[in-house]
Design an enzyme around this catalytic site. Structure first.
Site, PDB file in Angstrom:
ATOM      1  N   ARG A 106       1.013  -0.718  -0.306  1.00  0.00           N
ATOM      2  CA  ARG A 106      -0.365  -0.330   0.050  1.00  0.00           C
ATOM      3  C   ARG A 106       1.183   0.907  -0.065  1.00  0.00           C
ATOM      4  O   ARG A 106       0.608   2.281  -0.618  1.00  0.00           O
ATOM      5  CB  ARG A 106      -0.600   0.152   1.024  1.00  0.00           C
ATOM      6  CG  ARG A 106      -1.744   1.052   1.448  1.00  0.00           C
ATOM      7  CD  ARG A 106      -2.863   0.671   0.271  1.00  0.00           C
ATOM      8  NE  ARG A 106      -2.825   1.743  -0.793  1.00  0.00           N
ATOM      9  CZ  ARG A 106      -3.307   1.014  -2.273  1.00  0.00           C
ATOM     10  NH1 ARG A 106      -3.713  -0.090  -2.571  1.00  0.00           N
ATOM     11  NH2 ARG A 106      -2.587   1.554  -2.862  1.00  0.00           N
ATOM     12  N   LYS A 141       1.542  25.516  -3.274  1.00  0.00           N
ATOM     13  CA  LYS A 141       0.573  24.892  -2.832  1.00  0.00           C
ATOM     14  C   LYS A 141       0.577  23.570  -2.701  1.00  0.00           C
ATOM     15  O   LYS A 141       0.357  22.727  -3.905  1.00  0.00           O
ATOM     16  CB  LYS A 141      -0.858  25.612  -3.209  1.00  0.00           C
ATOM     17  CG  LYS A 141      -0.939  26.696  -2.804  1.00  0.00           C
ATOM     18  CD  LYS A 141      -2.405  27.170  -3.562  1.00  0.00           C
ATOM     19  CE  LYS A 141      -2.497  28.604  -3.501  1.00  0.00           C
ATOM     20  NZ  LYS A 141      -3.660  29.307  -4.057  1.00  0.00           N
ATOM     21  N   LYS A 173       4.590  39.863  -2.446  1.00  0.00           N
ATOM     22  CA  LYS A 173       3.222  39.640  -2.234  1.00  0.00           C
ATOM     23  C   LYS A 173       2.291  41.254  -2.484  1.00  0.00           C
ATOM     24  O   LYS A 173       3.045  42.145  -1.946  1.00  0.00           O
ATOM     25  CB  LYS A 173       2.119  39.126  -2.374  1.00  0.00           C
ATOM     26  CG  LYS A 173       2.953  37.331  -2.315  1.00  0.00           C
ATOM     27  CD  LYS A 173       2.363  35.827  -2.057  1.00  0.00           C
ATOM     28  CE  LYS A 173       1.013  35.776  -2.731  1.00  0.00           C
ATOM     29  NZ  LYS A 173       0.874  35.259  -3.503  1.00  0.00           N
ATOM     30  N   GLU A 203       4.664  40.570  -7.043  1.00  0.00           N
ATOM     31  CA  GLU A 203       3.220  40.519  -7.121  1.00  0.00           C
ATOM     32  C   GLU A 203       2.781  41.702  -8.299  1.00  0.00           C
ATOM     33  O   GLU A 203       3.038  42.564  -7.244  1.00  0.00           O
ATOM     34  CB  GLU A 203       2.796  39.709  -7.208  1.00  0.00           C
ATOM     35  CG  GLU A 203       1.360  39.418  -7.604  1.00  0.00           C
ATOM     36  CD  GLU A 203       0.076  39.260  -6.098  1.00  0.00           C
ATOM     37  OE1 GLU A 203       0.319  37.677  -6.449  1.00  0.00           O
ATOM     38  OE2 GLU A 203      -0.132  39.851  -5.780  1.00  0.00           O
ATOM     39  N   ASP A 224      -0.388  38.983 -12.132  1.00  0.00           N
ATOM     40  CA  ASP A 224      -1.541  38.579 -11.315  1.00  0.00           C
ATOM     41  C   ASP A 224      -2.923  38.561 -12.035  1.00  0.00           C
ATOM     42  O   ASP A 224      -3.533  39.749 -12.126  1.00  0.00           O
ATOM     43  CB  ASP A 224      -1.808  39.168  -9.354  1.00  0.00           C
ATOM     44  CG  ASP A 224      -2.579  37.899  -8.910  1.00  0.00           C
ATOM     45  OD1 ASP A 224      -2.429  36.321  -8.776  1.00  0.00           O
ATOM     46  OD2 ASP A 224      -3.370  38.598  -7.967  1.00  0.00           O
TER      47      ASP A 224
END
Length: 300
Positions: A106, A141, A173, A203, A224
């Site tokens: 597994r 992320k 940012k 950004e 952005d």
């Protein structure tokens, strides 16, 4: 097809990740099902096959799972990480003591299915923009604890890695700009703090901010949530700032690189890439990638 310049995972990193996963699965008493039903001297042979087309990633993690459970188990990879495979393709053959084979199954499949899913989904995005000079990039992320593995899978799928964490590159940012007081000032402060070896990206949400940023010469400007039309204008503004014609723009080493982000999907990435931006970052390739269906069948 094998990806050129294949990335590699350090053996120590692989072992640490797999050991942790095995300990989680074995819990306090080990694989009680296998211990109760399979004798210690029983042996088996198994084959891993993909059930759908995809890009393979994670073979060394699968190999490590079987080795850590039982070093005598033999794991023969039949393909390589980065290979594109058709449904039904056998990718590995495993043989040895059945207890270890069953107990590691597994964890081995979990790593393979998850990472191959990311590599496969990334390849779909990369294929959409292969006719342009743009590169699709992952973001921060990622599933906590698996970032290095997921970024490895992205590269196998033909994508590029963005920064690995908060410490290897500057990304200023909108909230940084709001608190620090301005675009140009934030760029200069970052340069002064980090030194010449650290890349600085900022950004912006419009062409006015972009022009201000260009005056402070960041390495990369992140555009952005801009439409393809506005992205095309941004590319023209960048070219004009550096006094570059269309024939010189892509390869010029001096100019600021442009990255598009926001609302990037498999349906939108082609139009974004065709505007002339250098990079397109999206969390989709790590956070929305389905697993690749891989099975393990045993023959005694």
């Amino acid at each position: 097809m094998t990806v050129a310049l294949l990335p590699e995972l350090p053996a120590l990193m692989v072992e640490e990740q797999v050991r942790s996963a095995l300990l989680e699965d074995l819990g306090r008493a080990g694989d009680i099902t296998t211990l109760a039903t399979i004798g210690p001297d029983m042996s088996a042979t198994a084959e891993m096959r993909v059930r759908e087309a995809g890009v393979i990633a994670g073979l060394e993690l699968a190999r490590s799972a079987f080795r850590l459970i039982d070093p005598s188990i033999r794991f023969d990879a039949l393909v390589e990480d980065g290979d594109r495979v058709a449904p039904g393709t056998p990718i590995a053959r495993i043989s040895g003591r059945a207890r270890g084979l069953l107990s590691a199954e597994r964890v081995a499949l979990n790593f393979l299915m998850h990472l191959s899913g990311i590599a496969t989904y990334t390849a779909k995005f990369a294929d959409e923009i292969a006719h342009t000079a743009a590169k699709v990039c992952c973001t921060r992320k990622t599933i906590p604890g698996l970032r290095a593995l997921e970024k490895y899978a992205v590269r196998l799928g033909g994508g590029s890695n963005h920064r690995y964490g908060l410490d290897d590159a500057v990304l200023i940012k909108d909230n940084h700009i709001a608190v620090s007081g301005g675009v140009a000032g934030a760029i200069r402060a970052a340069r002064a703090y980090c030194g010449h070896l650290v890349k600085v990206e900022i950004e912006v949400d419009g062409l006015a901010q972009m022009r201000e940023a260009l005056g402070a010469a960041p390495d990369v400007i992140l555009l952005d949530n801009m439409s393809p039309e506005l992205l095309s204008e941004a590319v023209a503004v960048n070219a004009a700032h550096w006094r570059l014609g269309a024939d010189d723009y892509v390869g010029d080493p001096r100019r600021t690189r442009l990255e598009a982000s926001g609302n990037v999907t498999i349906e939108t990435i082609r139009a974004i890439a065709e505007t002339g931006v250098d990079y397109i970052s999206t969390s989709k390739i790590t956070m929305a990638a389905p697993t690749l269906d891989i099975g393990l069948d045993i023959s005694i």
